[in-house]
Scaffold this active site. Sequence first.
Site, short mmCIF file in Angstrom:
data_model
loop_
_atom_site.label_atom_id
_atom_site.label_comp_id
_atom_site.label_asym_id
_atom_site.label_seq_id
_atom_site.Cartn_x
_atom_site.Cartn_y
_atom_site.Cartn_z
N CYS B 84 0.82 -1.22 0.00
CA CYS B 84 0.00 0.00 0.00
C CYS B 84 0.85 1.26 0.00
O CYS B 84 0.33 2.37 -0.14
CB CYS B 84 -0.94 -0.01 1.20
SG CYS B 84 -1.84 -1.55 1.35
N HIS B 334 -9.27 3.68 -1.27
CA HIS B 334 -7.89 3.19 -1.18
C HIS B 334 -7.55 2.30 -2.36
O HIS B 334 -7.48 1.08 -2.23
CB HIS B 334 -7.72 2.45 0.15
CG HIS B 334 -6.34 1.95 0.41
ND1 HIS B 334 -5.19 2.52 -0.11
CD2 HIS B 334 -5.91 0.90 1.17
CE1 HIS B 334 -4.13 1.85 0.30
NE2 HIS B 334 -4.54 0.86 1.08
#
Lengths: 124, 388
Positions: B84, B334
């Site tokens: 991420c 996200h």
Amino acid sequence: MSDAGYDEWLDAIDDGEGYYLECAEGHGSLPPRRVCPHCGTTDLNRTALPPTGTVETYTVCYVGGPEFEDEEPYATAVADFGAVRLTGVVRGVDPEDVTVGATVEPRIGTNQTTGEDLLTLRTQ
Amino acid sequence: MTGVRVAGVGLTQFGRHPERTGRDLFGEAAVAAREESGIPPEDIEAINYGNFMGSLSERQGHQAPLMAEMVGVRCPATRYEEACASAGVAVREAVKTVRSGEADVVLVGGCERMTNLSTAAVTEALATAADELYEIRAGMTFPGAYALMQRAYFEEFGGSREDLAHISVKNHDNALPNDYAQFHRAITVDEVLDAPMVADPIGLLDACPVTDGASALVLVNDEYAAEHDIDAPVSITGSGQGGDTLALQDRDHLAVTPATERAATEAYDDAGVTASDVDAVEVHDCFTIAEVMALEGLGFYDSGEAIGAARRGETTATGEHPVNLSGGLKAKGHPVGATGGSQVVEMTRLLRGDHPNSEHVEDATVGLTHNAGGTVASAVVHVLEVDP
């Protein structure tokens, strides 16, 4: 798929002869390792894993990946064994009844979806 | 050493676009960033591209040259993968490239296509950010990993799911005016607490959604900006990165994130600022507990103190220290490989004064972005400053 180092470690636990790798500084780690991940020394020895550990944290997983669809819901816990911690699927108790501080024993179980060996933590 | 300026920014709408390819998403964001900068394609000397799961979700490896095509350039293009934190690392490496003099102009950003996968498949793909032998095989999912950290935090420092619910409420409120956000829906504490459990103690509304989207920025050095009369009032003045063991079980503590501390220390030193100088913050709130651990690791709160910050109103838009005015990962969305870039885009707009939430940080001169990979085995922090 076989994973040299890791598979033998699972077999050792299955035989009741679990171990971890220890350096002169007392850092613990799990195989496969060529150096201590904490200090880089190459001098690692096998030390017997304590027969039981203590649940330090856990989660009850309701949405798993495809390889755990037949386990849901299941509890995954991180248990303290002194110089190392182990992460495993908790067996021997309903997932919702797992508690922090519970005593657990590492055992090799079977993933109910894939049939593969699985590190489990069995409550005492 | 030359300064690094943000000459242009671009985003796609974050949300569910299962039919859109990664190349199309990144192309949209990158062309928008380049057009805003006014810089011609031939001046772009490098492309840094963040992406995490494209090999799984689109069966497309080797994505960076493809993305260069979508911008219409033939310069060197490199993909960065750090789960991420992929785009955060891509930005950091772009900053280094510009500072070193290797390039005057770098296009940087990231992309992730996720909602074309089933929930089980996306859960499996995200879990590859964890240790395959020792975590994934023990059934650890990504929400599960943060659930382990959250329970450890509760055990060590106290706090409650209700404290954390206030973070979800805050971030959903912040996303309301943000056109790029996935959610434009206010939620209540009770809704968060009553949502179905994903990985106890993390419920559905404690977690960021699954998102498709892309982000892009054009970075230039001071000299290029001056020579070409480019309007680029925001500079990246500090950059830092920290690492930790991949598996949670190998950390000294399960409820603190030293990789964030290391990244922040380096970025503050690099910029010559301290935590107390920072006026606006975008942190990596993939789960609400992650926002708490980030604020503590960044030095805004002592360990155990940040969990009540949203509930006390300190980090809300009208609070003393607004956090995640974009809506954060929680409500803005996200798209994993795009997030680190999108945080810098949002902070640039907040500091320039053209973000819908800029009014809440009107006098802000220093902003900070925090991007984390996995259970914070990787962390990247950037400090941004706007010309007076």
